[in-house]
Write a protein that holds these residues in place. Structure first.
Motif, PDB file in Angstrom:
ATOM      1  N   MET A  53       0.725  -1.133   0.002  1.00 23.29           N
ATOM      2  CA  MET A  53      -0.222   0.070   0.013  1.00 23.29           C
ATOM      3  C   MET A  53       0.730   1.205   0.115  1.00 23.29           C
ATOM      4  O   MET A  53       0.594   2.297  -0.762  1.00 23.29           O
ATOM      5  CB  MET A  53      -0.925   0.068   1.344  1.00 23.29           C
ATOM      6  CG  MET A  53      -2.025   1.061   1.119  1.00 23.29           C
ATOM      7  SD  MET A  53      -3.104   1.053  -0.516  1.00 23.29           S
ATOM      8  CE  MET A  53      -3.650  -0.667  -0.561  1.00 23.29           C
TER       9      MET A  53
ATOM     10  N   LEU B 187       0.778   4.178  -2.998  1.00 28.38           N
ATOM     11  CA  LEU B 187       0.316   5.255  -2.515  1.00 28.38           C
ATOM     12  C   LEU B 187       1.423   6.217  -3.273  1.00 28.38           C
ATOM     13  O   LEU B 187       1.202   7.374  -3.492  1.00 28.38           O
ATOM     14  CB  LEU B 187      -0.086   5.681  -1.076  1.00 28.38           C
ATOM     15  CG  LEU B 187      -1.147   4.908  -0.764  1.00 28.38           C
ATOM     16  CD1 LEU B 187      -1.228   5.019   0.991  1.00 28.38           C
ATOM     17  CD2 LEU B 187      -2.586   5.968  -1.272  1.00 28.38           C
TER      18      LEU B 187
ATOM     19  N   THR C 161      -8.395  -4.038  -3.576  1.00 29.06           N
ATOM     20  CA  THR C 161      -7.377  -2.972  -3.526  1.00 29.06           C
ATOM     21  C   THR C 161      -7.990  -1.501  -3.593  1.00 29.06           C
ATOM     22  O   THR C 161      -7.494  -0.680  -2.894  1.00 29.06           O
ATOM     23  CB  THR C 161      -6.515  -3.130  -4.858  1.00 29.06           C
ATOM     24  OG1 THR C 161      -6.188  -4.355  -5.440  1.00 29.06           O
ATOM     25  CG2 THR C 161      -5.346  -2.260  -4.756  1.00 29.06           C
TER      26      THR C 161
ATOM     27  N   VAL D  66      -7.274   1.434  -1.222  1.00 28.54           N
ATOM     28  CA  VAL D  66      -6.575   2.627  -1.431  1.00 28.54           C
ATOM     29  C   VAL D  66      -7.398   4.001  -0.919  1.00 28.54           C
ATOM     30  O   VAL D  66      -6.982   4.905  -0.437  1.00 28.54           O
ATOM     31  CB  VAL D  66      -6.300   2.970  -2.926  1.00 28.54           C
ATOM     32  CG1 VAL D  66      -6.116   4.292  -3.450  1.00 28.54           C
ATOM     33  CG2 VAL D  66      -5.188   1.994  -3.388  1.00 28.54           C
TER      34      VAL D  66
END
Lengths: 455, 455
Positions: free
Chosen positions: B50, B54, B76, B80
């Motif tokens: 993650m 990001l 996912t 997110v």
């Protein structure tokens, strides 16, 4: 409302059409078809007798008749083409888009289709169709069409518009214009929107996009469908091994491919051979269903023989018979769940798929968890309600646990093996495998029982 | 080769991407994504942690990031969006096409999505999205987009081209231009090809086609898919009850609908709750599979109780137990065949469908034929190989015949009833119905046996 909506097929209209045919009232027929989509006319013709339908064919515009032929259901089409001679057939087929024409000719053997092509007046179309007939039916080459707009990168926008004008009749839907070099190698695409917005003397090479997804003639049609879905494409260019542009596939054909594949999977899973639907005759429907049912029956008879082998034990502990459906049904359910998950993941392969061993490990863990929970539940229930003692309950739950593991393994492995052998993996949920799993389940159950109960 | 093909996702590339992220090498990341389809970038991000994903989001172009969000897998995506605040989310969502933006906001509750829309700088987009959020998710209104080109019938071609230029950034793919009157009522369509080929001062009303298929906002998405497939459409206009044009659905969304529906059917048939795939955790996979397995187990336990009721007879004629799997398996196979045929025909309804009574009669005839053949075969085999006498063989084959009839009836009726109740008819091939059919089969078998063998 001013807009013409979907044509309403009514029994009343069908009746008036029949009267017009009987009275040979050609002008009524032609007028009533005006503005009606050919797919709807085709549906209507399916409801008529062969003589009625053939009269309609001869009455209406040749191009409309040709379009209707491409929309008929296979059964009706077979009957209609048997009533026409090759010259008449050629007159319709040469009016079709090249991909539809090739599909139509694939209904005949090589010699017949050569003869039909011989009657084509449109020599360009006959060359296109001969080229398309080279490819396997379920590959990109087999579903692509020769109708598309190609622009040389050195052309100006106005030259490209002239090419569009020249091809306007042949290429009904344009989507993208494919850009090639002098050797016809595919370089990229330019959208019609860009052509509209660019000035006349702009060069194609200054406005085309190089990022372009293409497939080769031997790409499987299912893969083409997945690529078009993934990248949101309404058309995709097809190239040969040398990257020379040879055709185009449009998304409307892909929708048919998807439906075809879904029906194939459904049939594989439910044990119906041949493509049948509700309208087929009783005999045809019976024939399509009988083979798989017979396999199930033979499996059942083998199961009977197998249980018979343990007759001694069974007559001592009749209660063993009670749990036969529990064992076979659970094995079946677990097997189908496992195989459908695998089939689903085979359909959307990715470069980062887990390795086989990792998949099996995961499947095994899920099976152990599910198996443990179910076995404990069944153990409790059998002790509580069936009063055959803990030892007997142990037999049922150990057998159940083993069957869950085994069915999960078979359900995972079978579709993968079938897929690698080039067989539709959906068959793994079909009657053949289910029957085999039933037998395995019975074997486990009785072997566990015999050894634990010392029968 | 000069053409850029599908991006090759390799483990090597993924490794170099990771190193770039660790070294905060933004320019490497941006360069390596150039010319790569967002669907491929999304697949790659699925493989990252993650924090890594990001970092990529913050590094790349805002529009690209926004496009990627629409392509992420649900799992996912959930993760997110939890990592972003509403203002950041709004900055991405307002760059999406209105239909994707609405889908994204549907992941939040009403209050949250209002708050996010509040951060939109693009006021036009916020009005569009608020309108789209009114519709049910699986209707035409729920999947349509507000991006399309609309031309007044009184416009000239050059006015229309100016409108295309004005909207060029918003409307990525044009397909058809929809023609409306002054009250925005949908009148017809004109293709971009016609615009390209017409002279500048031609009036739209002189070149547009009146034959146009449209759907209303409340049309079910599955029906939209069937209409687009049937009529080979790459886009379809959506109107409200007053025939005012309110949106457009493009075929790329329909490909997703078809996949979704196929997965739903597959799940209904195989007894997996929730949408799961191989990548989900062991616990999630176990949870998704357990409920239906438990229902099967409870059915199996009821079956055991049921057989136990006939324990007296069974202990006299142990051979009765041998044929339990034969009876339940055949019932299951016949039931699934029947229901899959009905499900298939429900998916492609036509105005000329046979009446219910005619269908049942036909189904009955097929069942009688299949049942007779199977029963005779089983009768012969039991007499030949199991040596329990003709009377016993008669019991098995009469029971089998009855089960074939009953399973065929249930397999035909259940999906029709489910469909009328607004429930997915594919459930009729699912574990619940299969379990019920198993119990029915057992009941028939033992009742026939008890009465014929005087047990």
């Amino acid at each position: 409302m001013e807009t013409i909506k979907q044509f309403e097929l009514s029994k009343e209209y069908l009746e008036s059409l029949r009267i017009a045919i009987e009275g040979e009232d050609g002008s009524f027929i032609q007028e009533s078809f005006e503005g009606v989509n050919v797919a709807d006319i085709a549906s209507m013709l399916e409801e008529l007798t062969m003589e009625e339908a053939l009269f309609v064919f001869k009455t209406i515009d040749k191009q409309v008749a040709s379009d209707i032929l491409t929309e008929l259901e296979d059964d009706t089409l077979d009957k209609v083409i048997k009533e026409m001679d090759y010259q008449e057939l050629a007159s319709y087929i040469q009016l079709m888009d090249s991909d539809d024409a090739a599909d139509m000719l694939n209904l005949f053997d090589d010699k017949e289709s050569q003869e039909i092509i011989g009657y084509f007046d449109d020599k360009a179309k006959s060359l296109q169709v001969i080229d398309l007939l080279k490819y396997e039916e379920d590959t990109a080459g087999g579903i692509m069409a020769k109708e598309y707009i190609r622009a040389n990168k050195n052309w100006t926008v106005v030259q490209t518009i002239n090419e569009i004008r020249r091809q306007a009749e042949n290429v009904e839907k344009i989507f993208s214009i494919y850009v090639v070099n002098n050797r016809q190698h595919l370089l990229g695409r330019v959208s019609l929107k860009k052509i509209v917005l660019a000035s006349d003397q702009t060069l194609i090479q200054d406005i085309y996009e190089e990022e372009l997804i293409s497939v080769t003639t031997d790409t499987d049609q299912e893969e083409v469908a997945e690529i078009m879905r993934r990248y949101d494409l309404e058309s995709i260019p097809v190239v040969n091994a040398k990257n020379v542009l040879v055709g185009r596939i449009t998304v409307d054909d892909i929708l048919d491919v998807l439906r075809e594949e879904a029906e194939e999977d459904m049939q594989a899973m439910t044990g119906i051979t041949d493509t049948v639907d509700e309208y087929d005759s009783v005999i045809k429907l019976t024939k399509a269903r009988l083979p798989w049912l017979l396999i199930g029956i033979i499996g059942g008879l083998m199961g009977a023989g197998f249980i018979g082998f343990f007759e001694g034990g069974l007559s001592k502990v009749t209660a063993l018979a009670f749990f036969i459906p529990l064992i076979t049904a659970t094995g079946g359910n677990v097997g189908i769940q496992s195989s459908s998950l695998v089939v689903q993941s085979l359909a959307s392969k990715s470069a980062f798929d887990d390795s086989l061993s990792k998949r099996f490990l995961k499947g095994l863990l899920v099976a152990i968890l599910n198996g443990l929970i179910l076995a404990l539940f069944v153990f409790g229930m059998v002790v509580l309600f069936y009063g055959n003692g803990a030892r007997f309950a142990m037999v049922v739950s150990i057998a159940l646990f083993s069957v869950v593991l085994l069915a999960s393994f078979m359900g995972t492995v079978t579709p993968i093996v079938l897929d690698r052998m080039g067989i539709n993996p959906a068959l793994a949920s079909g009657p053949f495998i289910t029957t085999a799993n039933d037998l395995l389940g019975l074997a486990v159950y009785f072997l566990v029982a015999m050894s634990l109960l010392n029968l």
